[in-house]
Scaffold this motif. Structure first.
Motif, PDB file in Angstrom:
ATOM      1  N   ALA A 112      -2.584  -3.367  -1.690  1.00 38.80           N
ATOM      2  CA  ALA A 112      -3.845  -2.853  -1.803  1.00 38.80           C
ATOM      3  C   ALA A 112      -4.233  -1.909  -0.683  1.00 38.80           C
ATOM      4  CB  ALA A 112      -4.970  -3.940  -2.125  1.00 38.80           C
ATOM      5  N   PHE A 113      -4.183  -2.540   0.470  1.00 38.68           N
ATOM      6  CA  PHE A 113      -4.503  -1.517   1.558  1.00 38.68           C
ATOM      7  C   PHE A 113      -3.718  -0.182   1.450  1.00 38.68           C
ATOM      8  CE2 PHE A 113      -4.384  -0.383   6.371  1.00 38.68           C
ATOM      9  CZ  PHE A 113      -5.614  -0.703   6.594  1.00 38.68           C
ATOM     10  N   ALA A 114      -2.496  -0.474   1.448  1.00 41.71           N
ATOM     11  CA  ALA A 114      -1.538   0.964   1.286  1.00 41.71           C
ATOM     12  C   ALA A 114      -2.159   1.799  -0.028  1.00 41.71           C
ATOM     13  CB  ALA A 114       0.060   0.444   0.902  1.00 41.71           C
ATOM     14  N   ASP A 115      -2.527   1.161  -0.929  1.00 39.57           N
ATOM     15  CA  ASP A 115      -2.989   1.966  -2.087  1.00 39.57           C
ATOM     16  C   ASP A 115      -4.245   2.853  -1.665  1.00 39.57           C
ATOM     17  OD1 ASP A 115      -2.914   2.888  -5.143  1.00 39.57           O
ATOM     18  OD2 ASP A 115      -4.661   1.613  -5.067  1.00 39.57           O
ATOM     19  N   GLY A 116      -5.004   2.053  -0.904  1.00 40.57           N
ATOM     20  CA  GLY A 116      -6.226   2.959  -0.328  1.00 40.57           C
ATOM     21  C   GLY A 116      -5.983   3.841   0.435  1.00 40.57           C
ATOM     22  N   LEU A 117      -4.829   3.661   1.416  1.00 42.69           N
ATOM     23  CA  LEU A 117      -4.333   4.669   2.405  1.00 42.69           C
ATOM     24  C   LEU A 117      -3.968   6.019   1.453  1.00 42.69           C
ATOM     25  CD1 LEU A 117      -2.758   2.778   5.120  1.00 42.69           C
ATOM     26  CD2 LEU A 117      -4.814   4.057   5.442  1.00 42.69           C
ATOM     27  N   ASN A 118      -3.226   5.475   0.684  1.00 37.96           N
ATOM     28  CA  ASN A 118      -2.520   6.542  -0.124  1.00 37.96           C
ATOM     29  C   ASN A 118      -3.404   7.532  -0.994  1.00 37.96           C
ATOM     30  OD1 ASN A 118       0.540   4.593  -1.349  1.00 37.96           O
ATOM     31  ND2 ASN A 118       0.138   5.690   0.499  1.00 37.96           N
ATOM     32  N   ALA A 119      -4.521   7.064  -1.411  1.00 40.49           N
ATOM     33  CA  ALA A 119      -5.688   7.527  -2.311  1.00 40.49           C
ATOM     34  C   ALA A 119      -6.050   8.649  -1.455  1.00 40.49           C
ATOM     35  CB  ALA A 119      -6.566   6.543  -2.732  1.00 40.49           C
ATOM     36  N   ARG A 120      -6.111   8.320  -0.100  1.00 36.81           N
ATOM     37  CA  ARG A 120      -6.903   9.479   0.863  1.00 36.81           C
ATOM     38  C   ARG A 120      -5.762  10.373   1.598  1.00 36.81           C
ATOM     39  NH1 ARG A 120     -10.524  11.083  -0.396  1.00 36.81           N
ATOM     40  NH2 ARG A 120     -11.555  11.533   1.720  1.00 36.81           N
ATOM     41  N   GLY A 121      -4.461  10.434   0.877  1.00 35.71           N
ATOM     42  CA  GLY A 121      -3.495  11.407   1.581  1.00 35.71           C
ATOM     43  C   GLY A 121      -2.642  10.656   2.681  1.00 35.71           C
ATOM     44  N   VAL A 122      -2.572   9.549   2.881  1.00 33.81           N
ATOM     45  CA  VAL A 122      -1.859   8.881   4.052  1.00 33.81           C
ATOM     46  C   VAL A 122      -0.645   8.223   3.710  1.00 33.81           C
ATOM     47  CG1 VAL A 122      -1.915   7.269   6.102  1.00 33.81           C
ATOM     48  CG2 VAL A 122      -4.165   8.614   5.161  1.00 33.81           C
ATOM     49  N   ASP A 123       0.482   8.721   4.381  1.00 38.03           N
ATOM     50  CA  ASP A 123       1.599   8.061   3.952  1.00 38.03           C
ATOM     51  C   ASP A 123       1.804   6.554   4.737  1.00 38.03           C
ATOM     52  OD1 ASP A 123       2.542  10.003   2.457  1.00 38.03           O
ATOM     53  OD2 ASP A 123       3.640  11.027   4.211  1.00 38.03           O
ATOM     54  N   VAL A 124       2.480   5.529   4.006  1.00 36.20           N
ATOM     55  CA  VAL A 124       2.589   4.301   4.591  1.00 36.20           C
ATOM     56  C   VAL A 124       4.138   3.988   4.909  1.00 36.20           C
ATOM     57  CG1 VAL A 124       2.309   1.693   4.231  1.00 36.20           C
ATOM     58  CG2 VAL A 124       0.544   3.285   3.525  1.00 36.20           C
ATOM     59  N   VAL A 125       4.181   3.185   6.125  1.00 32.95           N
ATOM     60  CA  VAL A 125       5.435   2.726   6.503  1.00 32.95           C
ATOM     61  C   VAL A 125       5.311   1.361   6.488  1.00 32.95           C
ATOM     62  CG1 VAL A 125       7.270   2.648   8.379  1.00 32.95           C
ATOM     63  CG2 VAL A 125       6.083   4.778   7.781  1.00 32.95           C
ATOM     64  N   SER A 126       6.022   0.631   5.543  1.00 29.91           N
ATOM     65  CA  SER A 126       5.820  -0.817   5.623  1.00 29.91           C
ATOM     66  C   SER A 126       6.887  -1.603   6.204  1.00 29.91           C
ATOM     67  CB  SER A 126       5.779  -1.221   4.234  1.00 29.91           C
ATOM     68  OG  SER A 126       5.811  -2.785   4.127  1.00 29.91           O
ATOM     69  N   ILE A 127       6.730  -2.180   7.447  1.00 35.76           N
ATOM     70  CA  ILE A 127       7.869  -3.195   7.869  1.00 35.76           C
ATOM     71  C   ILE A 127       7.972  -4.458   7.543  1.00 35.76           C
ATOM     72  CG2 ILE A 127       7.464  -1.656   9.926  1.00 35.76           C
ATOM     73  CD1 ILE A 127       6.204  -3.927  11.461  1.00 35.76           C
TER      74      ILE A 127
ATOM     75  N   ARG B  92       2.034  15.204   8.461  1.00 35.44           N
ATOM     76  CA  ARG B  92       1.655  14.088   7.403  1.00 35.44           C
ATOM     77  C   ARG B  92       1.123  13.176   8.132  1.00 35.44           C
ATOM     78  NH1 ARG B  92       0.799  14.748   2.538  1.00 35.44           N
ATOM     79  NH2 ARG B  92       1.157  12.465   2.023  1.00 35.44           N
ATOM     80  N   PRO B  93      -0.229  12.647   7.726  1.00 36.52           N
ATOM     81  CA  PRO B  93      -0.777  11.244   8.346  1.00 36.52           C
ATOM     82  C   PRO B  93       0.126   9.963   7.951  1.00 36.52           C
ATOM     83  CG  PRO B  93      -2.036  12.257   6.420  1.00 36.52           C
ATOM     84  CD  PRO B  93      -1.135  12.958   6.682  1.00 36.52           C
ATOM     85  N   GLN B  94       0.142   9.185   8.716  1.00 38.64           N
ATOM     86  CA  GLN B  94       1.064   7.772   8.430  1.00 38.64           C
ATOM     87  C   GLN B  94       0.421   6.870   9.359  1.00 38.64           C
ATOM     88  OE1 GLN B  94       4.986   9.441  10.265  1.00 38.64           O
ATOM     89  NE2 GLN B  94       5.805   8.309   8.221  1.00 38.64           N
ATOM     90  N   VAL B  95       0.722   5.582   8.535  1.00 39.18           N
ATOM     91  CA  VAL B  95       0.030   4.328   9.144  1.00 39.18           C
ATOM     92  C   VAL B  95       1.232   3.386   8.919  1.00 39.18           C
ATOM     93  CG1 VAL B  95      -1.478   2.289   8.658  1.00 39.18           C
ATOM     94  CG2 VAL B  95      -2.166   4.615   8.574  1.00 39.18           C
ATOM     95  N   VAL B  96       1.714   2.525   9.881  1.00 45.43           N
ATOM     96  CA  VAL B  96       2.480   1.439   9.583  1.00 45.43           C
ATOM     97  C   VAL B  96       1.992  -0.015   9.473  1.00 45.43           C
ATOM     98  CG1 VAL B  96       2.705   1.068  12.143  1.00 45.43           C
ATOM     99  CG2 VAL B  96       4.518   0.311  10.651  1.00 45.43           C
ATOM    100  N   ILE B  97       2.567  -0.642   8.424  1.00 41.30           N
ATOM    101  CA  ILE B  97       1.814  -1.990   8.214  1.00 41.30           C
ATOM    102  C   ILE B  97       2.622  -3.127   8.301  1.00 41.30           C
ATOM    103  CG2 ILE B  97       0.580  -3.073   6.326  1.00 41.30           C
ATOM    104  CD1 ILE B  97      -0.102  -0.447   5.027  1.00 41.30           C
ATOM    105  N   GLY B  98       2.330  -4.209   8.676  1.00 37.97           N
ATOM    106  CA  GLY B  98       3.080  -5.398   8.815  1.00 37.97           C
ATOM    107  C   GLY B  98       2.335  -6.577   8.125  1.00 37.97           C
ATOM    108  N   HIS B  99       2.909  -7.738   7.924  1.00 37.63           N
ATOM    109  CA  HIS B  99       2.157  -8.876   7.466  1.00 37.63           C
ATOM    110  C   HIS B  99       2.917 -10.309   8.075  1.00 37.63           C
ATOM    111  CE1 HIS B  99       4.861 -10.192   4.037  1.00 37.63           C
ATOM    112  NE2 HIS B  99       4.850  -8.871   4.195  1.00 37.63           N
ATOM    113  N   ASP B 100       2.118 -11.187   8.036  1.00 37.73           N
ATOM    114  CA  ASP B 100       2.613 -12.411   8.469  1.00 37.73           C
ATOM    115  C   ASP B 100       3.043 -13.225   7.398  1.00 37.73           C
ATOM    116  OD1 ASP B 100       0.385 -13.628   7.504  1.00 37.73           O
ATOM    117  OD2 ASP B 100      -0.546 -14.197   9.563  1.00 37.73           O
ATOM    118  N   MET B 101       3.032 -14.817   7.424  1.00 45.31           N
ATOM    119  CA  MET B 101       3.747 -15.348   6.370  1.00 45.31           C
ATOM    120  C   MET B 101       3.036 -15.881   5.479  1.00 45.31           C
ATOM    121  SD  MET B 101       3.117 -17.004   9.097  1.00 45.31           S
ATOM    122  CE  MET B 101       1.282 -17.843   9.272  1.00 45.31           C
ATOM    123  N   ARG B 102       1.454 -15.356   5.447  1.00 41.98           N
ATOM    124  CA  ARG B 102       0.674 -16.164   4.872  1.00 41.98           C
ATOM    125  C   ARG B 102       0.897 -15.740   3.083  1.00 41.98           C
ATOM    126  NH1 ARG B 102      -3.852 -18.120   7.475  1.00 41.98           N
ATOM    127  NH2 ARG B 102      -3.615 -18.029   9.764  1.00 41.98           N
TER     128      ARG B 102
END
Length: 494
Positions: free
Chosen positions: A81-96, A62-72
């Motif tokens: 939105a980025f995760a939604d774009g990944l999901n649309a192409r069949g990629v799972d997201v791990v959000s930290i 399964r293709p996966q991408v891990v995503i994090g963000h700062d305090m902005r």
């Protein structure tokens, strides 16, 4: 490996959107929402999936991408939105969730999957951005996929993101404790003498990571550190000062606090906490080149003790003391262009144990060849706490030369200004025999002669600017070379 995705052929033939204004050579960085907004970021996520993630995913996995963000404040909605774009192409997201940039690199490296960090680093509050990496925290820059992501995202923004049948999922994972434990395992501070350290997080992610790594908030044992926090409250509007320690005015509060609290040192992190600046007990800055030499010597000694010949990377703006000391200690040094993508490429290619830049980015082989300000800070604490002298005395041996710092000049014509310098210092050799190279801009060196000096003159990629850095063996020579070159650069044309 999974074959590259076949894009639909029945999309409208509208002209793709041009995203080059904010997708640059190293990362994505723009104003929210005029440049970066949910539709744009969704398209970038889908393009990242097709250009980087899916081609590198093993067959059957399964293709996966891990995503994090700062305090902005804009981070969570852009991540979604980025995760939604990944999901649309069949990629799972791990959000930290909340993370420093080096925390995201740790997640990418330890999980073995590509990553995306939402941050604009030290930029003002109205900005946000994305730092992308391949599995193992390997960088994605203009020549390693970012240009293709930009172009495909522009097409998707205009024509729509195609959605696969088996869309991806989103899960959450807290990796702060793992990150803190990993760093603690690389540098042992348990036996150092007690130190008082003021940490200025600038309302950035250092206020999130420092309590976990230097303190006990991640469940780790207490260290012999008395940490005095300064601006640890996460606030992407930066109410106290910009989170850019490279600018001297942003260090003044930390310098005053170090003296006020009679601290042993001060540490300043930028907005996403991947850079670290060091202040001595008198409130004076320790140059990033000195930190590069200090940490580099520690890593060189460790590598040689293991029976290996160490390699250390440094960019061409770092002080001459870096190659001088590290070569004398038995290391091979490699000089490279300015910029993290170049440093990381050289780190991996040379299996380098360490790398440093004049901008206070520090890279470690043990940290997936990526940069981490916190690991550099741990090395400084270990070096200081492992001997009885104050930091000013310790750092003095790593700062024997005098540097101008980077000086920017706005010019009417970059080529003409540069030509005047070439004519004076190279063609006519008015300063005597020099060595010249053009690895990154123009570097002219008189280091093998007397008096000793060198300078580098680099053009900005985005503005009509020339950036000058000068170093010399003493203050008078540095000031003379600096002033002579600036006079040529800023000379008015008839």
């Amino acid at each position: 490996m999974t074959e590259p995705v076949d894009l639909p052929t029945d999309l409208p033939t509208d002209q793709p959107a041009d995203l080059s204004a904010f997708i640059k050579a190293y990362d994505v960085r723009g104003v929210v929402p005029s440049e970066l907004n949910e539709p744009v970021v969704r398209a970038i996520g889908a393009a990242f999936a097709d250009v980087v993630v899916l081609p590198e995913t093993s067959a059957g996995a399964r293709p996966q991408v891990v995503i994090g963000h700062d305090m902005r404040p804009s981070g969570p909605s852009l991540v979604a939105a980025f995760a939604d774009g990944l999901n649309a192409r069949g990629v799972d997201v791990v959000s930290i969730g909340l993370a420093s940039t080096d925390g995201l690199y740790f997640a990418s490296g330890s999980l073995g999957i590509p990553g995306a960090m939402f941050t604009a680093s030290h930029n003002p509050a109205q900005y946000n951005g994305i730092k992308l990496c391949r599995a193992g925290a390997r960088p994605v820059g203009q020549d390693s996929g970012l240009a293709a992501v930009r172009d495909l995202a522009g097409a998707y923004l205009t024509r729509g993101v195609p959605t696969v049948e088996a869309v991806g999922t989103v899960s959450t994972r807290d990796m702060l404790a793992d990150y803190a434990g990993f760093l603690r395992g690389l540098v042992d501070l348990s036996g150092i003498r007690p130190l008082k350290v003021v940490v200025d997080a600038g309302n950035g992610m250092g206020g999130f990571t420092a309590p976990a790594v230097l303190g006990t908030e991640a469940g780790l044992p207490a260290l012999p550190l008395d940490v005095v926090p300064l601006y640890f409250e996460l606030d992407g509007t930066f109410p106290n000062h910009e989170a850019n320690p490279l600018e001297p005015e942003n260090l003044r509060d930390l310098q005053a606090a170090v003296v006020e609290h009679d601290a042993d040192l001060g540490l300043a992190f930028d907005g996403d906490a991947d850079r670290c600046f060091v202040i001595d007990e008198h409130g004076d800055p320790v140059s990033p080149s000195a930190i590069t030499a200090l940490v580099g010597l520690r890593e060189v000694a460790r590598e040689r003790a293991a029976g290996r010949t160490p390699t250390v990377i440094h960019n061409l703006i770092t002080s001459q003391v870096v190659p001088d000391l590290l070569t004398a200690a038995g290391a091979r040094t490699v000089r490279t262009r300015v910029g993290h993508s170049f440093i990381k490429a050289e780190m991996a290619q040379n299996d380098a144990i360490f790398g440093g830049e004049h901008s206070a980015h520090y890279y470690f082989r043990d940290f997936y060849f990526a940069d981490t300000g916190m690991l550099a800070a741990l090395h400084v604490l270990a070096a200081l706490g492992g001997q009885p002298h104050p930091l000013s005395a310790l750092a003095e041996q790593y700062q024997p030369y005098v540097a101008s710092g980077e000086i920017n000049s706005v010019v009417a014509s970059v080529p003409e200004a540069r030509a005047r310098v070439v004519d004076a210092y190279v063609t006519r050799q008015g300063a005597g025999p020099v060595t010249v190279d053009e690895l990154d801009g123009l570097t002219v060196s008189h280091w093998d002669g007397h008096p000793q000096w060198w300078f580098n003159l680099r053009a900005s990629n985005t503005e009509p600017l020339l950036r000058l850095n000068v170093e010399a063996a003493d203050e008078d020579i540095m000031e003379k070379v600096r002033d002579d070159v600036l006079a040529l650069v800023r000379q008015e044309q008839a």
